[in-house]
Design a protein around this motif. Sequence first.
Motif, mmCIF file in Angstrom:
data_model
loop_
_atom_site.group_PDB
_atom_site.id
_atom_site.type_symbol
_atom_site.label_atom_id
_atom_site.label_comp_id
_atom_site.label_asym_id
_atom_site.label_seq_id
_atom_site.Cartn_x
_atom_site.Cartn_y
_atom_site.Cartn_z
ATOM 1 N N ARG A 225 0.833 -1.204 0.000
ATOM 2 C CA ARG A 225 0.000 0.000 0.000
ATOM 3 C C ARG A 225 0.868 1.255 0.000
ATOM 4 N NH1 ARG A 225 -0.806 2.898 4.184
ATOM 5 N NH2 ARG A 225 -0.399 1.209 5.664
ATOM 6 N N ILE A 226 1.929 1.227 0.779
ATOM 7 C CA ILE A 226 2.804 2.393 0.878
ATOM 8 C C ILE A 226 3.689 2.534 -0.358
ATOM 9 C CG2 ILE A 226 4.746 3.381 2.164
ATOM 10 C CD1 ILE A 226 3.586 1.946 4.660
ATOM 11 N N ALA A 227 4.444 1.467 -0.664
ATOM 12 C CA ALA A 227 5.481 1.544 -1.687
ATOM 13 C C ALA A 227 4.920 1.559 -3.107
ATOM 14 C CB ALA A 227 6.440 0.365 -1.523
ATOM 15 N N ARG A 228 3.907 0.754 -3.372
ATOM 16 C CA ARG A 228 3.391 0.635 -4.745
ATOM 17 C C ARG A 228 2.240 1.586 -5.028
ATOM 18 N NH1 ARG A 228 3.044 1.153 -9.231
ATOM 19 N NH2 ARG A 228 2.714 -0.371 -10.898
ATOM 20 N N ARG A 229 1.314 1.708 -4.063
ATOM 21 C CA ARG A 229 0.129 2.533 -4.299
ATOM 22 C C ARG A 229 0.258 3.940 -3.720
ATOM 23 N NH1 ARG A 229 -5.161 0.079 -2.577
ATOM 24 N NH2 ARG A 229 -5.957 1.247 -4.374
ATOM 25 N N GLY A 230 1.231 4.148 -2.849
ATOM 26 C CA GLY A 230 1.470 5.477 -2.312
ATOM 27 C C GLY A 230 0.312 6.025 -1.505
ATOM 28 N N ARG A 231 -0.270 5.201 -0.644
ATOM 29 C CA ARG A 231 -1.477 5.592 0.077
ATOM 30 C C ARG A 231 -1.288 5.514 1.586
ATOM 31 N NH1 ARG A 231 -6.900 4.322 -3.167
ATOM 32 N NH2 ARG A 231 -6.138 4.811 -5.258
ATOM 33 N N PHE A 232 -1.928 6.446 2.275
ATOM 34 C CA PHE A 232 -1.960 6.409 3.735
ATOM 35 C C PHE A 232 -2.868 5.266 4.187
ATOM 36 C CE2 PHE A 232 -0.843 10.822 2.863
ATOM 37 C CZ PHE A 232 0.148 11.064 3.800
ATOM 38 N N GLY A 233 -2.739 4.883 5.445
ATOM 39 C CA GLY A 233 -3.590 3.827 5.978
ATOM 40 C C GLY A 233 -3.111 3.419 7.352
ATOM 41 N N VAL A 234 -3.480 2.228 7.746
ATOM 42 C CA VAL A 234 -3.076 1.683 9.039
ATOM 43 C C VAL A 234 -1.914 0.736 8.818
ATOM 44 C CG1 VAL A 234 -3.791 0.365 11.053
ATOM 45 C CG2 VAL A 234 -5.422 1.869 9.902
ATOM 46 N N ASN A 235 -0.788 1.021 9.474
ATOM 47 C CA ASN A 235 0.378 0.159 9.347
ATOM 48 C C ASN A 235 0.354 -0.908 10.429
ATOM 49 O OD1 ASN A 235 1.336 1.730 7.231
ATOM 50 N ND2 ASN A 235 2.472 3.079 8.603
ATOM 51 N N GLY A 236 0.318 -2.154 10.017
ATOM 52 C CA GLY A 236 0.336 -3.233 10.992
ATOM 53 C C GLY A 236 -1.012 -3.911 11.133
ATOM 54 N N ILE A 237 -1.092 -4.804 12.112
ATOM 55 C CA ILE A 237 -2.310 -5.586 12.351
ATOM 56 C C ILE A 237 -3.141 -4.903 13.429
ATOM 57 C CG2 ILE A 237 -3.200 -7.811 13.112
ATOM 58 C CD1 ILE A 237 -0.665 -9.088 12.038
ATOM 59 N N LYS A 238 -4.387 -4.629 13.130
ATOM 60 C CA LYS A 238 -5.259 -3.956 14.089
ATOM 61 C C LYS A 238 -5.543 -4.846 15.291
ATOM 62 C CE LYS A 238 -7.894 -0.632 11.315
ATOM 63 N NZ LYS A 238 -9.260 -0.178 10.974
ATOM 64 N N VAL A 239 -5.524 -4.232 16.459
ATOM 65 C CA VAL A 239 -5.845 -4.971 17.684
ATOM 66 C C VAL A 239 -7.348 -5.195 17.780
ATOM 67 C CG1 VAL A 239 -5.697 -4.934 20.208
ATOM 68 C CG2 VAL A 239 -3.840 -3.977 18.843
ATOM 69 N N LEU A 240 -8.122 -4.186 17.395
ATOM 70 C CA LEU A 240 -9.589 -4.251 17.517
ATOM 71 C C LEU A 240 -10.247 -3.998 16.166
ATOM 72 C CD1 LEU A 240 -9.907 -2.159 20.806
ATOM 73 C CD2 LEU A 240 -9.868 -4.650 20.606
ATOM 74 N N PRO A 241 -10.213 -4.957 15.271
ATOM 75 C CA PRO A 241 -10.837 -4.763 13.957
ATOM 76 C C PRO A 241 -12.347 -4.573 14.023
ATOM 77 C CG PRO A 241 -10.182 -7.052 14.252
ATOM 78 C CD PRO A 241 -9.588 -6.289 15.394
ATOM 79 N N GLN A 242 -12.956 -4.971 15.148
ATOM 80 C CA GLN A 242 -14.413 -4.848 15.295
ATOM 81 C C GLN A 242 -14.827 -3.500 15.867
ATOM 82 O OE1 GLN A 242 -12.318 -6.092 17.484
ATOM 83 N NE2 GLN A 242 -13.311 -7.250 19.121
ATOM 84 N N PHE A 243 -13.858 -2.598 16.077
ATOM 85 C CA PHE A 243 -14.164 -1.275 16.634
ATOM 86 C C PHE A 243 -14.875 -0.422 15.596
ATOM 87 C CE2 PHE A 243 -13.224 3.160 17.576
ATOM 88 C CZ PHE A 243 -13.473 3.240 18.941
#
Length: 428
Positions: A225-243
Amino acid sequence: MVVKEVNPHFEDFIFDWDYKTYFLVGGYGSSKSYHVALKIILKCLEEKRKVLVVREVFETIRDSCFALFEEIISDLELDDRIKTVTSPMQVKFPNGSQIIFKGMDKPAKLKSIHGVTIVWIEECSELKYEGYKELLGRARHPSLSIHFILSTNPVGEDNWVYTHFFMDELKDIFILDDEELYEKRTIIKNNTYYHHSLADDNLFLPQSYIEQLDELKLYDPDLYRIARRGRFGVNGIKVLPQFETMEHEKVLANIGNISKRYFRAGMDFGFVVSYNALLKMAIDDDNKWLYIYKEYYKNGMTDDKTAKELEDFIDKDELIRADSAEPKTIAYYNQQGFRMIGAKKGPGSRLQNTKKVKRFKRIICSDKCKNTIRELKNLTYATDKQGNIIEDEFNIDAHTFEAIWYGLDGYEVSDLKDRKNYSGKGRR
């Protein structure tokens, strides 16, 4: 006359000096840093300017920004006119223009800088926000225009670069939808020139490099996502994906029929760096949903001042479960008329509490709990040197998460492993 072939996507950027701020974000190999350096060289040839080039760590400048200027000057065959000096690092032009290099890890050296009219902050996401604000006050001139150029690869949405140039949910500030930038590639807003670039925009890249970036999709989606698509986002695995968040009034309506025995309050203590975080929660025990409907979140407050403010936040007959590591603080609040007890803590409690919260099928937070949203929406696991997640450590010190831990003390979220949830019939 300087003749130089450039990537078409950067042509307008190179010659545009109409705006105070230029913000360039993009993927790996997009040539954004190269074109920033070229833009600065051309400006310094055109008129007398003093340019400050900054990175967070000074030692990283020599092999990045400084080497890039040397390369371009040589490529333009201007070595006989533009001089590069290694100690102290600087670039000198025949008309008196000058490029100097500093690191934010040595802030004292910035105080002696005068006459700077252009500042390039390379890898700006590595800087602290306070450092950026410090730089804003360093550039001034009685007649020449002032310009700031910031370049970076995209990072997490919790970084100051994203909240400053796009949106800050905590402060309810919206500047620009980053998705719009990805679509339009170049946008002018609030005296800021936004520019988005990808490896595809660099016509001088070998195809093999782009293919390597494409391969990241298979084994490292965050880096892809960062290197190829150049987009911001969440880096890593979310602790609470159901939030998730919900309008405050809807949350209150949904918890209206929940028994009072399932209402909880949890508090984490803090003072200077950390925060006093007190959350009021309601548990939908049938559906295994956790509602967060009210928050108190402040630091720099002495216990007497906090106690005074909490009188308007929570009824004194409500039980608060708090961090048991601070028995004196708990005793003080009890003396002030609050009902407060210490939550159980022991070896492995961080991991067990994290697993408990993760068992909720939904975690629904009122949209008025801004700090809780900021901390938990993109909370991710910390990783070790091998890239393996550490299940009880996170990317930030999430005070609201610990407040949830304490508030849920004594309540268990049943899961499929709990024997009480199945009869045992049909087991083999």
